[in-house]
Design an enzyme around this catalytic site. Structure first.
Site, PDB file in Angstrom:
ATOM      1  N   GLY A  42       0.792  -1.224   0.000  1.00  0.00           N
ATOM      2  CA  GLY A  42       0.000   0.000   0.000  1.00  0.00           C
ATOM      3  C   GLY A  42       0.824   1.272   0.000  1.00  0.00           C
ATOM      4  O   GLY A  42       0.294   2.368  -0.224  1.00  0.00           O
ATOM      5  N   GLU A  43       2.123   1.178   0.251  1.00  0.00           N
ATOM      6  CA  GLU A  43       2.984   2.363   0.201  1.00  0.00           C
ATOM      7  C   GLU A  43       3.046   2.893  -1.231  1.00  0.00           C
ATOM      8  O   GLU A  43       3.006   2.137  -2.195  1.00  0.00           O
ATOM      9  CB  GLU A  43       4.387   1.985   0.680  1.00  0.00           C
ATOM     10  CG  GLU A  43       5.367   3.150   0.709  1.00  0.00           C
ATOM     11  CD  GLU A  43       6.765   2.723   1.162  1.00  0.00           C
ATOM     12  OE1 GLU A  43       7.729   3.402   0.792  1.00  0.00           O
ATOM     13  OE2 GLU A  43       6.873   1.697   1.863  1.00  0.00           O
ATOM     14  N   ARG A  99     -11.979  20.816  11.386  1.00  0.00           N
ATOM     15  CA  ARG A  99     -12.899  20.843  12.527  1.00  0.00           C
ATOM     16  C   ARG A  99     -12.166  20.647  13.848  1.00  0.00           C
ATOM     17  O   ARG A  99     -12.724  20.908  14.912  1.00  0.00           O
ATOM     18  CB  ARG A  99     -13.978  19.766  12.345  1.00  0.00           C
ATOM     19  CG  ARG A  99     -15.025  20.138  11.311  1.00  0.00           C
ATOM     20  CD  ARG A  99     -16.004  19.014  11.031  1.00  0.00           C
ATOM     21  NE  ARG A  99     -15.427  17.991  10.152  1.00  0.00           N
ATOM     22  CZ  ARG A  99     -16.127  16.998   9.609  1.00  0.00           C
ATOM     23  NH1 ARG A  99     -17.423  16.896   9.858  1.00  0.00           N
ATOM     24  NH2 ARG A  99     -15.544  16.113   8.816  1.00  0.00           N
ATOM     25  N   GLN A 100     -10.919  20.207  13.782  1.00  0.00           N
ATOM     26  CA  GLN A 100     -10.102  20.041  14.999  1.00  0.00           C
ATOM     27  C   GLN A 100      -9.221  21.276  15.178  1.00  0.00           C
ATOM     28  O   GLN A 100      -7.995  21.220  15.135  1.00  0.00           O
ATOM     29  CB  GLN A 100      -9.241  18.781  14.887  1.00  0.00           C
ATOM     30  CG  GLN A 100     -10.051  17.488  14.748  1.00  0.00           C
ATOM     31  CD  GLN A 100      -9.174  16.259  14.688  1.00  0.00           C
ATOM     32  OE1 GLN A 100      -8.182  16.149  15.413  1.00  0.00           O
ATOM     33  NE2 GLN A 100      -9.522  15.322  13.818  1.00  0.00           N
ATOM     34  N   ASP A 172     -26.199  26.812  12.619  1.00  0.00           N
ATOM     35  CA  ASP A 172     -25.739  26.753  14.011  1.00  0.00           C
ATOM     36  C   ASP A 172     -25.183  28.106  14.414  1.00  0.00           C
ATOM     37  O   ASP A 172     -25.006  29.000  13.585  1.00  0.00           O
ATOM     38  CB  ASP A 172     -24.691  25.644  14.205  1.00  0.00           C
ATOM     39  CG  ASP A 172     -23.541  25.752  13.220  1.00  0.00           C
ATOM     40  OD1 ASP A 172     -23.121  26.886  12.914  1.00  0.00           O
ATOM     41  OD2 ASP A 172     -23.081  24.702  12.733  1.00  0.00           O
ATOM     42  N   LYS A 195     -28.644  24.458  17.984  1.00  0.00           N
ATOM     43  CA  LYS A 195     -28.709  23.001  18.101  1.00  0.00           C
ATOM     44  C   LYS A 195     -27.829  22.510  19.241  1.00  0.00           C
ATOM     45  O   LYS A 195     -26.836  23.149  19.607  1.00  0.00           O
ATOM     46  CB  LYS A 195     -28.272  22.334  16.792  1.00  0.00           C
ATOM     47  CG  LYS A 195     -26.814  22.564  16.419  1.00  0.00           C
ATOM     48  CD  LYS A 195     -26.454  21.933  15.082  1.00  0.00           C
ATOM     49  CE  LYS A 195     -24.988  22.186  14.750  1.00  0.00           C
ATOM     50  NZ  LYS A 195     -24.601  21.648  13.434  1.00  0.00           N
ATOM     51  N   THR A 226     -22.845  14.664   7.152  1.00  0.00           N
ATOM     52  CA  THR A 226     -23.898  13.644   7.095  1.00  0.00           C
ATOM     53  C   THR A 226     -25.231  14.213   6.619  1.00  0.00           C
ATOM     54  O   THR A 226     -26.143  13.463   6.293  1.00  0.00           O
ATOM     55  CB  THR A 226     -24.110  13.004   8.472  1.00  0.00           C
ATOM     56  OG1 THR A 226     -24.575  14.009   9.389  1.00  0.00           O
ATOM     57  CG2 THR A 226     -22.809  12.397   8.985  1.00  0.00           C
ATOM     58  N   GLY A 228     -27.406  15.754   8.379  1.00  0.00           N
ATOM     59  CA  GLY A 228     -28.423  15.746   9.424  1.00  0.00           C
ATOM     60  C   GLY A 228     -28.862  17.139   9.852  1.00  0.00           C
ATOM     61  O   GLY A 228     -30.058  17.408  10.006  1.00  0.00           O
ATOM     62  N   THR A 229     -27.906  18.039  10.034  1.00  0.00           N
ATOM     63  CA  THR A 229     -28.226  19.396  10.483  1.00  0.00           C
ATOM     64  C   THR A 229     -29.072  20.138   9.451  1.00  0.00           C
ATOM     65  O   THR A 229     -30.107  20.725   9.789  1.00  0.00           O
ATOM     66  CB  THR A 229     -26.930  20.184  10.757  1.00  0.00           C
ATOM     67  OG1 THR A 229     -26.209  19.566  11.826  1.00  0.00           O
ATOM     68  CG2 THR A 229     -27.248  21.623  11.148  1.00  0.00           C
TER      69      THR A 229
END
Length: 313
Positions: A42-43, A99-100, A172, A195, A226, A228-229
């Site tokens: 996989g390398e 997001r981090q 949000d 939310k 996803t 959902g929001t």
């Protein structure tokens, strides 16, 4: 070739060739040649198949999962550095791990900061990206960052819809600044969704701050994962009397059951860019290409021209 203005070349990581081809066409030069060697475990190892000595190199790569995209970008940056490229710009339409951007609980990493340091350690001399999840990520870099706004391509499309009684909405509290910027340009009202989550990607409750009855609503966000929001927000707004609900999301991650949620929701339309390739087609999803924006800004960078005129907001 002028010594003051080195020639530029555009290359692409494997999963971003679809977008890099559009960018290179808009820029007016052919896409550079890269070969990829794969090992049985996989390398992989990228290799430039043309000289880049003394040139400005643009490497187009959205770092959406899996991590092979990020690793390939790092290897290509390192290869360009060792091949004596003069300038190495990582063109990241979608900046993964954004997001981090902070520690929101104990004992977790700040992934966006780590990615920034890895890109600089590999040899990137400039970063070009679009609609970061958090603006402060620019401060994680010690190198110049060109943070482009998708509003440059979204706003003309919104204006072409000629919607009456327009209201801009944020799904949000964190996206309220973006929503207010759109509303100021479009001279419209603003509503905010509040939310609470049980855990990542699972919404517990949602409330609406503002009035949407008799309004055509456009939800604005930097990404859709996803779905959902947005689906829940659209359904809630229709219940509250909205005439229609559309959504503008720069980065179409669309993981899990996102496509099903979008199709089953009250959303009239989802408008996204091609920073991330769609996994499948949908009658509700409209793609507006970001290639012309990136190509134009890349030319401005190459010729040392100001890019501030490309920022609508």
């Amino acid at each position: 070739m002028s010594q003051k203005e080195p020639e530029a070349k555009i290359f692409a990581c494997s999963q971003s060739v679809y977008l890099a081809e559009k960018i290179s066409k808009e820029y007016g030069i052919p896409l550079g040649k890269v070969s990829m060697s794969h090992y049985s475990d996989g390398e992989f190892q990228p290799s430039y198949e043309e000289s880049i000595r003394g040139l400005r190199v643009f490497i187009v790569c959205s770092t959406f999962p899996n991590t092979d995209n990020l690793m390939e970008l790092l290897l290509m940056i390192d290869a360009a550095k060792r091949a004596s490229a003069r300038h190495i710009t990582a063109v990241m339409p979608y900046f993964g791990w954004a997001r981090q951007d902070r520690k929101d609980k104990p004992r977790v990493p700040i992934g966006a900061k780590l990615i920034a340091k890895m890109l600089e350690a590999a040899g990137a001399t400039r970063i070009m990206t679009m609609d970061l999840h958090a603006d402060q990520i620019q401060g994680f870099f010690e190198k110049p960052v060109d943070h482009l706004f998708a509003s440059t391509i979204f706003l003309p499309y919104v204006e072409s819809l000629k919607l009456e009684n327009l209201t801009i909405a944020s799904p949000d509290m964190g996206g309220s600044k973006r929503a207010y910027a759109y509303s100021k340009f479009l001279e419209s009202d603003v509503v905010i969704c509040y939310k609470q989550r049980k855990e990542a990607n699972i919404i517990d409750t949602m409330e609406l701050i503002g009035e949407v009855k008799g309004r055509n609503v456009i939800l604005v966000d930097d990404m859709i994962d996803t779905g959902g929001t947005l689906a829940k927000a659209a359904d809630l707004m229709i219940e509250r009397g909205a005439l229609s609900v559309r959504a503008i999301c720069t980065h179409a991650i669309l993981s899990g059951k996102a496509y099903e949620r979008i199709e089953e929701s009250k959303l009239s339309e989802l408008i996204v860019t091609d920073s991330i390739p769609l996994k499948k087609e949908s009658k509700k999803i409209r793609v507006v290409s970001c290639a012309p924006l990136f190509a134009e800004v890349m030319q401005m960078v190459q010729h040392n021209n100001s890019i501030s005129g490309k920022f609508i907001m």
